[in-house]
Design a protein around this motif. Structure first.
Motif, PDB file in Angstrom:
ATOM      1  N   THR A 114       8.860 -28.961 -18.952  1.00 22.85           N
ATOM      2  CA  THR A 114       9.441 -28.313 -20.118  1.00 22.85           C
ATOM      3  C   THR A 114       9.470 -29.281 -21.291  1.00 22.85           C
ATOM      4  O   THR A 114       9.541 -30.499 -21.107  1.00 22.85           O
ATOM      5  CB  THR A 114      10.877 -27.829 -19.851  1.00 22.85           C
ATOM      6  OG1 THR A 114      11.720 -28.968 -19.631  1.00 22.85           O
ATOM      7  CG2 THR A 114      10.940 -26.921 -18.631  1.00 22.85           C
ATOM      8  N   VAL A 115       9.401 -28.710 -22.486  1.00 26.15           N
ATOM      9  CA  VAL A 115       9.628 -29.469 -23.713  1.00 26.15           C
ATOM     10  C   VAL A 115      10.487 -28.594 -24.623  1.00 26.15           C
ATOM     11  O   VAL A 115      10.554 -27.376 -24.456  1.00 26.15           O
ATOM     12  CB  VAL A 115       8.314 -29.848 -24.438  1.00 26.15           C
ATOM     13  CG1 VAL A 115       7.488 -30.805 -23.607  1.00 26.15           C
ATOM     14  CG2 VAL A 115       7.515 -28.607 -24.793  1.00 26.15           C
ATOM     15  N   LEU A 152      10.634 -21.968 -11.679  1.00 27.97           N
ATOM     16  CA  LEU A 152      11.201 -21.562 -12.963  1.00 27.97           C
ATOM     17  C   LEU A 152      12.706 -21.773 -13.011  1.00 27.97           C
ATOM     18  O   LEU A 152      13.252 -22.225 -14.012  1.00 27.97           O
ATOM     19  CB  LEU A 152      10.878 -20.094 -13.244  1.00 27.97           C
ATOM     20  CG  LEU A 152       9.513 -19.812 -13.850  1.00 27.97           C
ATOM     21  CD1 LEU A 152       9.321 -18.324 -14.048  1.00 27.97           C
ATOM     22  CD2 LEU A 152       9.336 -20.539 -15.159  1.00 27.97           C
ATOM     23  N   GLU A 153      13.379 -21.424 -11.938  1.00 31.41           N
ATOM     24  CA  GLU A 153      14.826 -21.619 -11.908  1.00 31.41           C
ATOM     25  C   GLU A 153      15.168 -23.088 -12.092  1.00 31.41           C
ATOM     26  O   GLU A 153      16.128 -23.440 -12.784  1.00 31.41           O
ATOM     27  CB  GLU A 153      15.395 -21.103 -10.587  1.00 31.41           C
ATOM     28  CG  GLU A 153      15.383 -19.578 -10.475  1.00 31.41           C
ATOM     29  CD  GLU A 153      15.805 -19.104  -9.101  1.00 31.41           C
ATOM     30  OE1 GLU A 153      16.082 -19.961  -8.228  1.00 31.41           O
ATOM     31  OE2 GLU A 153      15.864 -17.881  -8.903  1.00 31.41           O
ATOM     32  N   SER A 158      20.228 -24.012 -16.635  1.00 33.13           N
ATOM     33  CA  SER A 158      21.292 -23.043 -16.958  1.00 33.13           C
ATOM     34  C   SER A 158      21.797 -23.197 -18.390  1.00 33.13           C
ATOM     35  O   SER A 158      22.910 -22.793 -18.706  1.00 33.13           O
ATOM     36  CB  SER A 158      22.457 -23.223 -15.981  1.00 33.13           C
ATOM     37  OG  SER A 158      22.948 -24.559 -16.031  1.00 33.13           O
ATOM     38  N   GLU A 159      20.952 -23.787 -19.257  1.00 32.14           N
ATOM     39  CA  GLU A 159      21.400 -24.034 -20.628  1.00 32.14           C
ATOM     40  C   GLU A 159      21.398 -22.783 -21.493  1.00 32.14           C
ATOM     41  O   GLU A 159      21.998 -22.746 -22.557  1.00 32.14           O
ATOM     42  CB  GLU A 159      20.520 -25.111 -21.281  1.00 32.14           C
ATOM     43  CG  GLU A 159      20.657 -26.476 -20.622  1.00 32.14           C
ATOM     44  CD  GLU A 159      20.001 -27.563 -21.459  1.00 32.14           C
ATOM     45  OE1 GLU A 159      20.138 -27.520 -22.691  1.00 32.14           O
ATOM     46  OE2 GLU A 159      19.344 -28.432 -20.882  1.00 32.14           O
ATOM     47  N   GLY A 160      20.732 -21.718 -21.030  1.00 31.58           N
ATOM     48  CA  GLY A 160      20.669 -20.512 -21.823  1.00 31.58           C
ATOM     49  C   GLY A 160      19.723 -20.676 -22.993  1.00 31.58           C
ATOM     50  O   GLY A 160      18.897 -21.585 -23.040  1.00 31.58           O
ATOM     51  N   GLY A 161      19.826 -19.785 -23.977  1.00 30.22           N
ATOM     52  CA  GLY A 161      18.937 -19.849 -25.122  1.00 30.22           C
ATOM     53  C   GLY A 161      17.615 -19.162 -24.838  1.00 30.22           C
ATOM     54  O   GLY A 161      17.391 -18.590 -23.771  1.00 30.22           O
ATOM     55  N   ALA A 177      10.468 -12.130 -15.178  1.00 34.48           N
ATOM     56  CA  ALA A 177      11.589 -11.343 -15.689  1.00 34.48           C
ATOM     57  C   ALA A 177      12.864 -11.624 -14.896  1.00 34.48           C
ATOM     58  O   ALA A 177      13.958 -11.721 -15.460  1.00 34.48           O
ATOM     59  CB  ALA A 177      11.248  -9.857 -15.644  1.00 34.48           C
ATOM     60  N   ASP A 178      12.727 -11.764 -13.577  1.00 38.94           N
ATOM     61  CA  ASP A 178      13.892 -12.058 -12.735  1.00 38.94           C
ATOM     62  C   ASP A 178      14.543 -13.385 -13.120  1.00 38.94           C
ATOM     63  O   ASP A 178      15.746 -13.576 -12.917  1.00 38.94           O
ATOM     64  CB  ASP A 178      13.495 -12.096 -11.256  1.00 38.94           C
ATOM     65  CG  ASP A 178      13.215 -10.715 -10.683  1.00 38.94           C
ATOM     66  OD1 ASP A 178      13.590  -9.713 -11.335  1.00 38.94           O
ATOM     67  OD2 ASP A 178      12.602 -10.634  -9.601  1.00 38.94           O
TER      68      ASP A 178
END
Length: 254
Positions: A114-115, A152-153, A158-161, A177-178
């Motif tokens: 991730t970036v 993906l999880e 869990s930062e949201g956005g 989507a899940d």
């Protein structure tokens, strides 16, 4: 051609309204103009904030890494470039050379990474998934086994956005989507190769006949997925009613 798709969401930070993402998928070592000058001109004229390459930059049957790297070196002069692998990269014995060359050219290679994209105080998480064929091989008409959900999880946290996922495989849309992904940019299906009126694409890798996810925009609750018809060809060397495309995605905060 350039196909424009507008994506609206209340989760998109206001600072990212008007943010433009140019997507190049499944180039398969094709050339549009001398040294891909036509393709690069179209990208430049689109005015993207970033360029994303969603897999199969090269073709495993007639690999030309130098051509791929030449395109990448010019693309990074237009906008920051982010890249994820496709199934053809998974077949390469020279993938290490391709990855190193892309990174040397200034491309950000996202292999299960991730970036953060930042703009005027707003932030969006950009996630890249490596193609599942690096781990488990699929076949033309079978569903590819994948640990995409678990990955993906872990990557999204869990930062949201708002999150944007680059993943070569559209057939895993339910998994995306899940996991609550905001936007998925994908390819692989080549628009169904032969597009029939009122029916759509005829056949796509890992989806078989009359694929569910062949081209365009798909929405499931708060997750949007854009599937590029792609630019190049692979096993089947021609198309019907299915023009190659660059996809230009424009974000809009609601």
């Amino acid at each position: 051609m350039v196909s424009t798709v507008a994506i609206s969401s209340s989760r998109i930070p206001p600072a990212f309204s008007g943010f433009r993402i140019a997507q190049v998928s499944d180039l398969h070592n094709a050339k549009f103009g001398k040294d891909n000058s036509t393709l690069l001109r179209m990208l430049s004229e689109s005015g993207p904030d970033i360029i994303v390459i969603t897999g199969d930059l090269v073709d495993s049957a007639h690999t030309d890494i130098d051509t791929a790297l030449s395109f990448a070196k010019e693309a990074v002069q237009i906008a920051p470039v982010y890249y994820v692998t496709g199934n053809h990269e998974a077949r390469l014995t020279e993938y290490g050379r391709l990855r190193t060359g892309l990174e040397t050219a200034g491309v950000t290679v996202l292999e299960d990474k991730t970036v953060w994209l930042e703009r005027d105080g707003g932030k969006i998480m950009l996630i890249g998934l490596s193609d599942p064929d690096f781990t488990v091989k699929g076949d033309m008409f079978g569903e590819v086994p994948s640990m995409a959900g678990t990955k993906l999880e872990s990557l999204a946290g869990s930062e949201g956005g708002y999150t944007i996922l680059l993943s070569h495989r559209p057939e895993l849309f339910e998994t995306y989507a899940d996991c609550g992904i905001g936007l998925v940019l994908s390819g692989h299906a080549h628009g169904g190769q032969f597009r029939l009126p009122l029916i759509g694409g005829l056949v796509a890798p890992n989806q078989g006949l009359f694929p569910k996810f062949d081209a365009g925009l798909y929405t499931d609750d708060s997750t949007d997925m854009v599937v590029s018809r792609s630019i190049g060809n692979s096993i089947i060397p021609f198309r019907f009613n299915n023009r190659p495309e660059i996809v230009l995605v424009e974000l809009c905060a609601e």
